[in-house]
Design a protein around this motif. Structure first.
Motif, PDB file in Angstrom:
ATOM      1  N   LEU A 154       0.828  -1.202   0.000  1.00 42.22           N
ATOM      2  CA  LEU A 154       0.000   0.000   0.000  1.00 42.22           C
ATOM      3  C   LEU A 154       0.863   1.252   0.000  1.00 42.22           C
ATOM      4  CD1 LEU A 154      -2.632  -0.954   2.717  1.00 42.22           C
ATOM      5  CD2 LEU A 154      -2.947  -0.962   0.247  1.00 42.22           C
ATOM      6  N   VAL A 213     -12.519  -1.665   1.553  1.00 41.80           N
ATOM      7  CA  VAL A 213     -11.657  -1.508   0.385  1.00 41.80           C
ATOM      8  C   VAL A 213     -12.458  -1.068  -0.838  1.00 41.80           C
ATOM      9  CG1 VAL A 213     -10.166  -2.768  -1.223  1.00 41.80           C
ATOM     10  CG2 VAL A 213      -9.901  -3.095   1.238  1.00 41.80           C
ATOM     11  N   TRP A 273     -14.008  -5.835   5.545  1.00 41.66           N
ATOM     12  CA  TRP A 273     -12.832  -5.445   4.771  1.00 41.66           C
ATOM     13  C   TRP A 273     -13.165  -5.275   3.298  1.00 41.66           C
ATOM     14  CZ3 TRP A 273      -8.109  -3.477   5.327  1.00 41.66           C
ATOM     15  CH2 TRP A 273      -7.695  -3.280   6.641  1.00 41.66           C
ATOM     16  N   ALA A 293     -13.532   3.100   3.624  1.00 43.51           N
ATOM     17  CA  ALA A 293     -12.792   2.589   4.781  1.00 43.51           C
ATOM     18  C   ALA A 293     -13.224   3.263   6.081  1.00 43.51           C
ATOM     19  CB  ALA A 293     -11.292   2.754   4.575  1.00 43.51           C
ATOM     20  N   LEU A 314      -6.998   3.705   4.823  1.00 46.88           N
ATOM     21  CA  LEU A 314      -7.416   2.471   5.502  1.00 46.88           C
ATOM     22  C   LEU A 314      -7.138   2.506   7.002  1.00 46.88           C
ATOM     23  CD1 LEU A 314      -6.288  -0.236   2.925  1.00 46.88           C
ATOM     24  CD2 LEU A 314      -8.627   0.420   3.506  1.00 46.88           C
TER      25      LEU A 314
END
Length: 175
Positions: free
Chosen positions: A28, A118, A114, A122, A36
């Motif tokens: 990331l 995503v 999750w 977030a 996130l």
């Protein structure tokens, strides 16, 4: 040969060379990680709750085992009977169901939250984790009263899971 693959991956990457570190590092970018961050912290908090409930279950067995022996000649239930046997009542059953219900829902919850975080948002996924946990901590209280009270805890948790799955599914279907 592996070095060639790394160089090819770096050359074809859409991430600017200045932002890339190495394949051994995080995938990331700092910006994506920042987005996130709330969900990551909420997930860590959820996993702490998971281990708190698991510890509650284990320590309950040890407590019942220790308190079941009133004197040296009194055998009381064995630790094995408390953990695996038919002695499932009172706090023994409460600790089992508190942890096991959380455990049973962990895979669908973490997967859906999750995916939602995503694919959709977030920050709102993080808020949903905290909502889920705020309701979940009352499970040991409402479990003692049974149905329909137990649904005050499990119902909202199921709604969070299904909401996330619905939003991810409809977004994926529309794209």
């Amino acid at each position: 040969q592996a070095r060639g693959l790394v160089e090819a991956a770096e050359a074809s990457s859409s991430v600017p060379a200045s932002s890339r570190k190495s394949l051994a590092m995080a995938v990331l970018t700092d910006e994506a990680l920042g987005e996130l961050r709330p969900l990551i912290l909420a997930t860590v908090a959820y996993l702490v709750l998971f281990y708190v409930f698991m510890t509650f279950q284990s320590f309950t067995k040890l407590f019942l085992f220790a308190s079941g022996k009133k004197n040296k000649t009194d055998k009381g239930p064995s630790l094995r009977e408390l953990k695996y046997g038919d002695n499932k009542k009172g706090i023994n059953l409460l600790s089992d169901r508190t942890f096991l219900n959380l455990f049973e829902q962990s895979v669908p919850f973490l997967t859906s939250i999750w995916l939602y975080g995503v694919v959709c948002d977030a920050a709102s996924a993080a808020s949903l984790v905290y909502l889920y946990m705020a309701v979940r901590v009352f499970y040991p209280v409402v479990f003692r009263y049974g149905p329909p009270w137990i649904f005050l805890c499990t119902g909202p948790n199921y709604l969070v899971i299904w909401y996330c799955l619905f939003k991810v599914g409809t977004k994926a279907a529309a794209s």
